[in-house]
Scaffold this motif. Sequence first.
Motif, PDB file in Angstrom:
ATOM      1  N   GLY A   7      -4.375   5.245   2.945  1.00 45.26           N
ATOM      2  CA  GLY A   7      -3.527   4.064   2.995  1.00 45.26           C
ATOM      3  C   GLY A   7      -3.705   3.257   4.256  1.00 45.26           C
ATOM      4  O   GLY A   7      -3.790   2.014   4.217  1.00 45.26           O
ATOM      5  N   CYS A   8      -3.762   3.945   5.402  1.00 46.46           N
ATOM      6  CA  CYS A   8      -3.930   3.228   6.672  1.00 46.46           C
ATOM      7  C   CYS A   8      -5.268   2.513   6.728  1.00 46.46           C
ATOM      8  O   CYS A   8      -5.369   1.406   7.287  1.00 46.46           O
ATOM      9  N   VAL A  68      -4.891  -0.661   4.714  1.00 42.84           N
ATOM     10  CA  VAL A  68      -4.111  -1.644   5.474  1.00 42.84           C
ATOM     11  C   VAL A  68      -5.012  -2.345   6.490  1.00 42.84           C
ATOM     12  O   VAL A  68      -4.931  -3.570   6.684  1.00 42.84           O
ATOM     13  N   PRO A  94       2.727  -2.024   4.271  1.00 44.23           N
ATOM     14  CA  PRO A  94       2.440  -0.578   4.283  1.00 44.23           C
ATOM     15  C   PRO A  94       3.711   0.213   3.959  1.00 44.23           C
ATOM     16  O   PRO A  94       4.693   0.137   4.692  1.00 44.23           O
ATOM     17  N   ILE A 131       0.873  -1.175   0.000  1.00 50.85           N
ATOM     18  CA  ILE A 131       0.000   0.000   0.000  1.00 50.85           C
ATOM     19  C   ILE A 131       0.908   1.221   0.000  1.00 50.85           C
ATOM     20  O   ILE A 131       1.609   1.486   0.980  1.00 50.85           O
ATOM     21  N   GLU A 143       5.281   3.947   3.198  1.00 52.73           N
ATOM     22  CA  GLU A 143       5.143   5.405   3.212  1.00 52.73           C
ATOM     23  C   GLU A 143       6.187   6.025   2.297  1.00 52.73           C
ATOM     24  O   GLU A 143       7.380   5.718   2.407  1.00 52.73           O
ATOM     25  N   LEU A 196       0.302   3.307  11.709  1.00 51.56           N
ATOM     26  CA  LEU A 196      -0.855   2.471  11.408  1.00 51.56           C
ATOM     27  C   LEU A 196      -1.835   2.395  12.556  1.00 51.56           C
ATOM     28  O   LEU A 196      -2.958   1.906  12.387  1.00 51.56           O
TER      29      LEU A 196
END
Length: 360
Positions: A26-27, A30, A42, A10, A44, A61
Amino acid sequence: MLKERIRIGILMGGQSAEREVSLASGCNLVEILDRTKYEVFPIEVGEDSKWYLHHIDAPLLNSRSAIGREVPTGKSYTPPAAQHSELVTARVMRSRIDVLFLALHGPGGEDGTIQGFLETLAIPYVGSGVLASALTMDKVRCKVFLRASGLPTPEWVSFSRSEWLAGSADLVEEVLDRFPGGCVIKPNDQGSSVGMSVLGPAEDPTAAIQEALGFSGEILVERRIHGREFTCGVYGSEMPEALPVTEIRSTRTFFDYEAKYQPGGAEEITPAEIEDSLAAEIQSLAVRAHGVFGCAGITRTDFLLDESGPTILEINTIPGMTRMSLIPRACVAAGIEFETILDRVIGEALFRDQLVPAAG
């Protein structure tokens, strides 16, 4: 040959003004992806442009990635701590994942830049390709393409920072003459209403133009339409399908950054309380726009409605995936599990070469 579980990265964060929105999207992805189907990575993209692979128990997260009331500016950036993340490169991740899900918003994420980079590395990704991303993120070229494709969009003018500096007085006069009923001023390559202003009849556009030029080297000035606002999601590459239409009733002058991401900022009614024929027309236009640009994954097309009918404002190729975002909520209204749609677009990304994209 795929592993027992699909290994999915992600990709979120980035350097744009929509960084906070991207992290929240994104979080959320996830959190909701089914761990029996997916092994989730995940990643970043830091403000330093480096890629950080977060451990699944990392603070990012578990912070629920709050989005501020205003576009963040001038904040210092602290990279994630080494005990919570691993510094990686795209080449390293290519051997550790099967597919990337793009949750990057704004320039660098939705404009074809990251898509082209991933194409050169042969990394499959969820979402629209280079051309569709570039065309839809560039608001001026998007409107040119919409008009050429026979799709409705409001009248507009555009100009660059250099043109403004060379003749601001003439440009102000042109804007006032072209749009006596008011106008909407936007940076050419931003999303989430960043740098956008809505002006009334005969209102001096100077300050709004200067604000927009602070975010982009080119701006779009569009005829203001006094009408109802709608949006419609579409998903899929082969035989794309439309989600229910949503009506947006902002509590502010328009559906701005705060209204989009703060509780109570807008009333979002899904399905919209409109005639079935109008809903079908909006859905058809959204699917056509998705098709003529050659989009993939999930898109969201925004509309305004006046006495002449619905008209397209823009197409978002990476719409928000936060808990408050419109696409997940439209899925609920349609009686479709959001995770089911995610499964479909991830599968299409993995087998993109075997699909026949829909034509507009």
